[in-house]
Design a protein around this motif. Structure first.
Motif, mmCIF file in Angstrom:
data_model
loop_
_atom_site.group_PDB
_atom_site.id
_atom_site.type_symbol
_atom_site.label_atom_id
_atom_site.label_comp_id
_atom_site.label_asym_id
_atom_site.label_seq_id
_atom_site.Cartn_x
_atom_site.Cartn_y
_atom_site.Cartn_z
ATOM 1 N N PRO A 1 -45.317 18.794 23.795
ATOM 2 C CA PRO A 1 -44.204 18.127 23.278
ATOM 3 C C PRO A 1 -44.586 16.709 22.361
ATOM 4 C CG PRO A 1 -43.691 18.668 25.285
ATOM 5 C CD PRO A 1 -45.183 18.868 25.063
ATOM 6 N N ALA A 2 -45.797 16.035 22.805
ATOM 7 C CA ALA A 2 -46.122 14.788 22.358
ATOM 8 C C ALA A 2 -46.638 15.260 20.948
ATOM 9 C CB ALA A 2 -47.233 13.966 23.225
ATOM 10 N N THR A 3 -47.344 16.164 20.807
ATOM 11 C CA THR A 3 -47.960 16.725 19.497
ATOM 12 C C THR A 3 -46.976 17.187 18.629
ATOM 13 O OG1 THR A 3 -50.038 17.403 20.698
ATOM 14 C CG2 THR A 3 -49.692 18.506 18.550
ATOM 15 N N LEU A 4 -46.023 17.778 19.122
ATOM 16 C CA LEU A 4 -44.825 18.206 18.469
ATOM 17 C C LEU A 4 -44.081 16.900 17.584
ATOM 18 C CD1 LEU A 4 -43.076 21.130 20.233
ATOM 19 C CD2 LEU A 4 -43.794 21.154 17.838
ATOM 20 N N ARG A 5 -44.078 16.000 18.468
ATOM 21 C CA ARG A 5 -43.326 14.903 17.996
ATOM 22 C C ARG A 5 -44.121 14.168 16.567
ATOM 23 N NH1 ARG A 5 -41.877 13.931 23.258
ATOM 24 N NH2 ARG A 5 -43.753 12.663 23.714
ATOM 25 N N LEU B 1 -45.031 22.519 10.189
ATOM 26 C CA LEU B 1 -43.916 22.181 11.211
ATOM 27 C C LEU B 1 -43.881 23.498 12.229
ATOM 28 C CD1 LEU B 1 -42.289 20.307 12.997
ATOM 29 C CD2 LEU B 1 -40.745 20.279 11.290
ATOM 30 N N MET B 2 -43.444 24.707 11.258
ATOM 31 C CA MET B 2 -43.071 25.912 11.853
ATOM 32 C C MET B 2 -44.082 26.309 12.729
ATOM 33 S SD MET B 2 -39.827 26.695 11.299
ATOM 34 C CE MET B 2 -38.677 26.027 10.269
ATOM 35 N N GLU B 3 -45.221 26.244 12.600
ATOM 36 C CA GLU B 3 -46.542 27.024 13.062
ATOM 37 C C GLU B 3 -46.965 26.076 14.245
ATOM 38 O OE1 GLU B 3 -48.895 28.884 9.166
ATOM 39 O OE2 GLU B 3 -49.597 27.272 10.341
ATOM 40 N N ALA C 1 -35.726 26.911 14.159
ATOM 41 C CA ALA C 1 -34.749 26.357 13.127
ATOM 42 C C ALA C 1 -34.466 24.711 13.309
ATOM 43 C CB ALA C 1 -33.524 27.264 13.063
ATOM 44 N N TRP C 2 -34.363 24.590 14.696
ATOM 45 C CA TRP C 2 -34.196 23.224 15.143
ATOM 46 C C TRP C 2 -34.969 22.305 14.938
ATOM 47 C CZ3 TRP C 2 -35.853 19.373 18.547
ATOM 48 C CH2 TRP C 2 -34.958 18.494 18.788
ATOM 49 N N TYR C 3 -36.607 22.583 15.182
ATOM 50 C CA TYR C 3 -37.561 21.735 14.632
ATOM 51 C C TYR C 3 -37.918 21.939 13.102
ATOM 52 C CZ TYR C 3 -39.378 20.894 19.505
ATOM 53 O OH TYR C 3 -39.526 20.625 20.917
#
Length: 446
Positions: free
Chosen positions: A11-15, A143-145, A153-155
């Motif tokens: 999750p930290a990487t996603l942010r 972002l999608m990958e 879709a949310w991200y």
């Protein structure tokens, strides 16, 4: 590397990925927004004429010409992104965009150098169009990958959030300038300030993008030695039908987006008789509203699927566009806000589902190239020409509501194309072997 393994992103990487993708996209759209919001001022500085309408048309024509270079940029950066990776390509696009935007803020006007002023403006706008061609589709893919399969879709909605936020920031700055500066100060130096902001933003975005790793999906393709040697050839050979169908839907995304964001500030003045400051304030309120509801639209799409979101967006725009334009031309401040917000809901749904579809419709090997071609062709034909077409239609028909009927017609085309696509909300973006055959034709995506 298994699909399950590469789909697990901390999750930290996603942010960090969201911020890095969003800031570059913010810089890109901030420039286009400023140009649209300050169209009347730019017309006076670069296209002086006794006919204000003709000067405005020339300003919007330069806006449209820049879009002609977006497909070229999409092809160039798309192939680059599919060959060397998303990260390095996106670092290059933000550097080029921020540099070109800053130069616009330093350009001498027609009064200083004559006809060279609009020529230089056009050339720099073309450079911006070229760099922008590789930005949006690449940011979506990046972002999608990284995103979890059931929340893409949310991200992905945070890319449209950055887009609408960029327009909101541009509207806020333009409104502040219009409200606090005299007409002489605005024409002399005030209009330059928003363009100069791009320099520090671009440097921040470049730093953030360079610090992040490549996407898990592209790393998997690289490790399997499955990187496309000729992404453009492979795209055209295997994904022509998908490009046409998705492009038809993206045409509505482009048109509704630019009608709502760029053109409406001018429409409120020309058709509604509102002051420039009030028009910008209305646009600012609507843009903040649009940015706020993007994640809700993403959650809706993840829940009901892409096809239902496409249908909802198309039907909604057909229903609300006429009352939206009618209220915006009423001259009433409150009615204009309601009218613009009605159009915003449909534009947001289109934008959010488009961000997802651009990546879900094509395999990793050619995702950047195929999505960039699809996105930029639609935006060039229907997005870049939106202000010009709307101004021309009103002039030809004498009706301030003629742009509404134009948007309805494009919505019907978009529904036909979008609903021809298969449901992709659950498809994996991390296939290495088998991706090409799975996605080679519309209707066969698994």
């Amino acid at each position: 590397m298994t699909t399950a393994a590469i789909e697990q992103v901390h999750p930290a990487t996603l942010r960090k990925v969201i911020v890095a993708a969003a800031i570059g996209n913010f810089v890109e759209w901030f420039d286009f927004a400023v140009y649209g919001f300050l169209a009347t001022t730019i017309a006076q500085q670069f296209f002086p004429s006794g006919d204000a309408s003709a000067a405005l048309l020339k300003t919007f024509a330069v806006f449209a010409v820049a879009f002609a270079f977006r497909p070229l940029g999409g092809i160039f950066f798309g192939m680059l992104g599919d060959r060397i990776g998303r990260k390095r390509t996106l670092a290059f696009t933000i550097l080029l965009m921020a540099g070109a935007t800053t130069i616009i803020g330093l350009l001498p006007t027609y009064a200083a150098i004559g006809v060279m002023a609009p020529i230089l403006l056009t050339l720099i706008r073309c450079a911006q169009g070229f760099s922008a061609g590789g930005e949006y589709a690449g940011a979506c893919a990046y972002l999608m990958e990284h995103a979890p399969r059931n929340q893409r879709a949310w991200y992905g909605s945070y890319v449209p959030v950055s887009t609408f936020s960029a327009f909101a920031a541009a509207a806020m700055i333009a409104y502040g300038l219009e409200s606090s500066l005299s007409a002489e100060a605005m024409g002399s130096w005030g209009w330059r300030l928003p363009f100069l902001i791009a320099a520090p933003l671009g440097l921040v975005g470049l730093y953030l993008r360079w610090k992040l790793d490549e996407t898990p999906a592209f790393q998997a393709v690289t490790q399997e030695h499955a990187v496309a040697h000729s992404p453009l050839k492979e795209t055209l050979r295997h994904h022509g039908a998908a490009i046409c169908c998705l492009g038809a839907f993206v045409s509505l995304t482009a048109l509704s987006f630019y009608m709502f964001t760029t053109y409406f500030a001018t429409y409120l003045q020309v058709a509604g008789g509102l002051t420039r400051a009030n028009s910008l304030l209305i646009s600012l309120i609507a843009l903040v509203f649009a940015a706020a509801i993007c994640p809700l639209a993403g959650a809706f799409s993840d829940r009901v699927g892409r096809r239902m979101t496409v249908l909802t967006a198309g039907v909604l725009l057909i229903v609300v566009v006429y009352p939206s334009f009618l209220m915006a031309s009423s001259g009433s401040f409150v009615a204009s806000i309601i009218g613009v917000m009605l159009l915003a809901v449909g534009a947001v749904l289109c934008g959010v589902v488009t961000a997802a579809l651009l990546s879900e419709t094509f395999p990793t090997r050619t995702r950047y190239t195929a999505s960039a071609i699809t996105y930029n062709m639609a935006y060039t034909i229907f997005g870049g020409t939106a202000p010009l077409m709307a101004t021309w239609l009103i002039g030809m028909t004498g009706s301030n509501l003629s742009p509404a009927f134009y948007l309805m017609a494009i919505a019907l085309l978009a529904l036909a194309g979008g609903l021809a696509l298969p449901e992709t909300s659950k498809v994996s973006l991390h296939e290495v072997e088998g991706s090409l055959t799975q996605r080679s034709a519309v209707g066969s995506i698994a």
